[in-house]
Design an enzyme around this catalytic site. Structure first.
Site, PDB file in Angstrom:
ATOM      1  CE  LYS A  15      -1.070  -2.338  -8.880  1.00 30.52           C
ATOM      2  NZ  LYS A  15      -2.053  -4.235  -8.037  1.00 30.52           N
ATOM      3  NE  ARG A  91       2.395  -8.984  -5.383  1.00 31.23           N
ATOM      4  CZ  ARG A  91       1.199  -8.984  -5.085  1.00 31.23           C
ATOM      5  NH1 ARG A  91       0.576 -10.231  -4.109  1.00 31.23           N
ATOM      6  NH2 ARG A  91       0.694  -8.260  -5.576  1.00 31.23           N
ATOM      7  NE  ARG A 127      -7.810   1.744   1.707  1.00 31.65           N
ATOM      8  CZ  ARG A 127      -6.578   1.048   1.095  1.00 31.65           C
ATOM      9  NH1 ARG A 127      -7.496   1.128  -0.039  1.00 31.65           N
ATOM     10  NH2 ARG A 127      -6.044   0.347   1.759  1.00 31.65           N
ATOM     11  NE  ARG A 160     -10.009  -2.422   5.547  1.00 32.40           N
ATOM     12  CZ  ARG A 160     -11.144  -3.286   6.015  1.00 32.40           C
ATOM     13  NH1 ARG A 160     -11.172  -4.239   7.312  1.00 32.40           N
ATOM     14  NH2 ARG A 160     -12.032  -3.687   5.218  1.00 32.40           N
ATOM     15  NE  ARG A 171      -0.571  -1.908   2.628  1.00 26.60           N
ATOM     16  CZ  ARG A 171      -1.935  -0.996   3.166  1.00 26.60           C
ATOM     17  NH1 ARG A 171      -2.128  -0.143   3.982  1.00 26.60           N
ATOM     18  NH2 ARG A 171      -2.040  -0.952   1.353  1.00 26.60           N
TER      19      ARG A 171
END
Ligand SMILES: [Zn+2]
Length: 212
Positions: A15, A91, A127, A160, A171
């Site tokens: 995004k 949101r 990542r 992470r 998530r």
């Protein structure tokens, strides 16, 4: 030409990249909620100071404060005839209703970026970051020239906790259930455009530029 728009999309869908690219190719400015918040705090507006207290005490920012800060920013842009891309807001359905009643907002389109879960998991799980200097890498898109070590300081790169597969799946579930109400809300208003984010950011932006 597209005017004020909203970007919706799960973490890892790209995004931010797409919004920045679109903003470079148009006169739309990219407004992320984080940026709006930081600016309000920096400019020490009345709301900014209130926000600072809430954030510093580790509390959740209530909708009324978020709405008021977004309104302040949108009114400012509107008075200068500047169009925007909203990223990270609304949101909740409360926020969406508030925005809908805000005359100066005048949202023309809502862009929903989608990608299959497997692709998002693949992107996010690759990542890496450096615990010493906080530099970020990606095994495919931005690999370190020193393989598993940081280019700046040779520290071993880590993943992470949030980017481990199980956390990503969790998530995504939270995101999808939160976003579904917004998607339905904008579908009903007939301003939702759904785009497969498996295409390149350039292709997506070119497609958006052709929208009325
Ligand atoms: Zn480093």
């Amino acid at each position: 030409m597209i005017k004020n728009i909203i970007f919706l999309g799960a973490p890892g869908v790209g995004k931010g990249t797409i919004a920045s690219l679109l903003s470079q190719k148009t006169d739309l400015i990219h407004l992320s909620t984080g940026e709006i918040f930081r600016a309000a705090i920096r400019n020490k507006t009345k709301l900014g100071l209130e926000l600072k207290n809430i954030v510093e005490s580790g509390n959740y920012v209530p909708d009324e404060i978020t709405n008021a800060i977004v309104e302040e920013k949108i009114k400012e842009l509107n008075s200068k005839n500047i169009n925007f891309i909203l990223d990270g807001y609304p949101r909740t359905i409360n926020q969406a209703n508030f925005l809908d009643n805000l005359e100066s907002a005048n949202i023309s389109k809502v862009i929903l970026l989608t990608a299959p879960n497997e692709i998002i998991i693949q992107r996010l799980s690759k990542r890496r970051y450096c615990p010493t200097c906080s530099a970020t890498y990606h095994l495919d898109f931005k690999p370190s020239k020193k393989i598993n070590l940081c280019e700046n300081d040779d520290t071993l790169l880590l993943q992470r906790k949030d980017d481990e597969e199980e956390s990503i799946v969790r998530r995504l579930e939270v995101y999808n259930s939160e976003t579904k109400v917004l998607v339905d809300f904008y579908k009903e208003k007939k301003i939702l455009i759904e785009i497969e984010a498996t295409q390149s950011p350039e292709e997506i932006v070119n497609y958006l530029l052709k929208q009325k």
